[in-house]
Enzyme design. Sequence first.
Site, PDB file in Angstrom:
ATOM      1  CD  GLU A 138     -34.478  24.424   5.537  1.00 29.45           C
ATOM      2  OE1 GLU A 138     -33.339  24.879   5.759  1.00 29.45           O
ATOM      3  OE2 GLU A 138     -34.742  23.746   4.541  1.00 29.45           O
ATOM      4  CG  HIS A 177     -56.251  10.302  19.232  1.00 29.74           C
ATOM      5  ND1 HIS A 177     -56.345  11.559  18.693  1.00 29.74           N
ATOM      6  CD2 HIS A 177     -56.627   9.437  18.245  1.00 29.74           C
ATOM      7  CE1 HIS A 177     -56.746  11.468  17.435  1.00 29.74           C
ATOM      8  NE2 HIS A 177     -56.940  10.199  17.150  1.00 29.74           N
ATOM      9  N   GLY A 178     -56.087  10.312  24.022  1.00 27.13           N
ATOM     10  CA  GLY A 178     -55.828   9.601  25.271  1.00 27.13           C
ATOM     11  C   GLY A 178     -54.813   8.482  25.080  1.00 27.13           C
ATOM     12  N   GLY A 179     -55.053   7.354  25.730  1.00 27.29           N
ATOM     13  CA  GLY A 179     -54.125   6.228  25.637  1.00 27.29           C
ATOM     14  C   GLY A 179     -53.957   5.725  24.213  1.00 27.29           C
ATOM     15  CD1 TRP A 219     -27.111  18.709  11.386  1.00 28.57           C
ATOM     16  CD2 TRP A 219     -28.357  16.902  11.803  1.00 28.57           C
ATOM     17  NE1 TRP A 219     -26.982  18.415  12.725  1.00 28.57           N
ATOM     18  CE2 TRP A 219     -27.743  17.300  13.004  1.00 28.57           C
ATOM     19  CE3 TRP A 219     -29.200  15.787  11.814  1.00 28.57           C
ATOM     20  CZ2 TRP A 219     -27.931  16.633  14.207  1.00 28.57           C
ATOM     21  CZ3 TRP A 219     -29.390  15.121  13.015  1.00 28.57           C
ATOM     22  CH2 TRP A 219     -28.763  15.549  14.182  1.00 28.57           C
ATOM     23  NE  ARG A 276     -62.423   6.676  24.350  1.00 27.65           N
ATOM     24  CZ  ARG A 276     -62.773   5.734  25.234  1.00 27.65           C
ATOM     25  NH1 ARG A 276     -63.794   4.925  24.969  1.00 27.65           N
ATOM     26  NH2 ARG A 276     -62.095   5.596  26.360  1.00 27.65           N
ATOM     27  N   GLY A 301     -24.009  24.167  13.678  1.00 27.89           N
ATOM     28  CA  GLY A 301     -25.376  23.985  13.218  1.00 27.89           C
ATOM     29  C   GLY A 301     -25.985  25.343  12.924  1.00 27.89           C
ATOM     30  CB  THR A 332     -33.700  26.576  16.348  1.00 24.52           C
ATOM     31  OG1 THR A 332     -32.953  27.780  16.633  1.00 24.52           O
ATOM     32  CG2 THR A 332     -32.732  25.413  16.154  1.00 24.52           C
TER      33      THR A 332
END
Length: 392
Positions: free
Chosen positions: A371, A346-348, A161, A276, A136, A373
């Site tokens: 491209e 956003h929580g849950g 890939w 919210r 890779g 890591t």
Amino acid sequence: MGIFEPIDSADQDIADELVSVVATWIDRDVIPRASELEHADEFPQEMFDQMCEFGLFGATIPHEYGGLGLGAKTYARLIEELSRGWMSLSGILNTHKIASVMIERYGTPEQRDRHLPKMVDGQYRAAFSLSEPDSGSDAGALRCRAAKDGDEWIINGTKMWVTNGERASLVMLLARTPDDRVTCFIVEKEPGSEFEGIRTSKHIRKLGYKGLETVEMSYVDQRVPDANLLGGPEGMGNGLRYALSALELGRINIAARAVGVGQAAFDAAMRYSQERETFGKPIFEHQAIAFKLAEMATKLQAARLMTYDAAEKYDSGRRIDLEAGMAKLFASEAAFEICTDALRIHGGNGYTQEYDVERYFRDSPLMIIGEGTSEIQKMVIARKLRERHAVE
């Protein structure tokens, strides 16, 4: 030809108009449908057709071959908008662009004349095939072999890939020749079908980045004409150098994707934080949330400016290993952090499929890996820093 005629890269007004048209299309047609298609892992055919109509597949291809002739900065802005809507759309373009850059820079006149005019139309698009099951990040360890047989080469090996692998008509394939050097071959194939010695041996299921195929491809005694050796005889042994040079634009693409996904996540978090309410007021009015959003916005702006800086230097004709590596490293890590914070805000609700933020969260790790890591980018950056600041 798309709806835009070839553009003078110096004509900023026309470039701005193209980006604006694409952004409007993203808001109107892509964002409302992206999550539905993404969860179904369905190829966005109508969106792809519109990208063809815009001329995006020929965006950076020079005018003389029928492309728009855009500079890298305008291209980065387009990728940013596509990714803001749905990151997978920018993936349809990326390997195509890497291939077109390799042919434009290193192809023989015959190879440029034959392939580039067809590549401005997304119906004839390209894949890039470097990685293998056992190589890779260590691209120099590839095992795919090309053996000479008269005026042809016989290819044997397996590639991993491969984005656009099934739908591509052309594959830029790197293989090792008998002298143990890495060479690039232009492999032509019929899209969507098994063809001579090429077959799709596995579809790779992914956390995110859905809607376009990522596959394992096997080559068994696949014959490629000697005329398809990229760069002709002088291309022997230069495949890795050609690929790494073209990956500069690929890393600008990834950095711009990260900015686009980060922008989408930030926008979602800003909107949600003002809608919210907890403890009798919008959560934006809680300092913990406001500070988090301030940090997200700062990271996003820094990533955008680094990406544009790398693109501008690319347009100047310079090698930008350092700048592209820095932009890709910072933008990808920033996007992951922004998307994670957006989900937390956003929580849950952020953990459900009712909100797009979960898609951004799943897409963001790709930019850290694709491209090269983040760890590979640090190696590239460090090496280039030593070259530029060598002690005499």
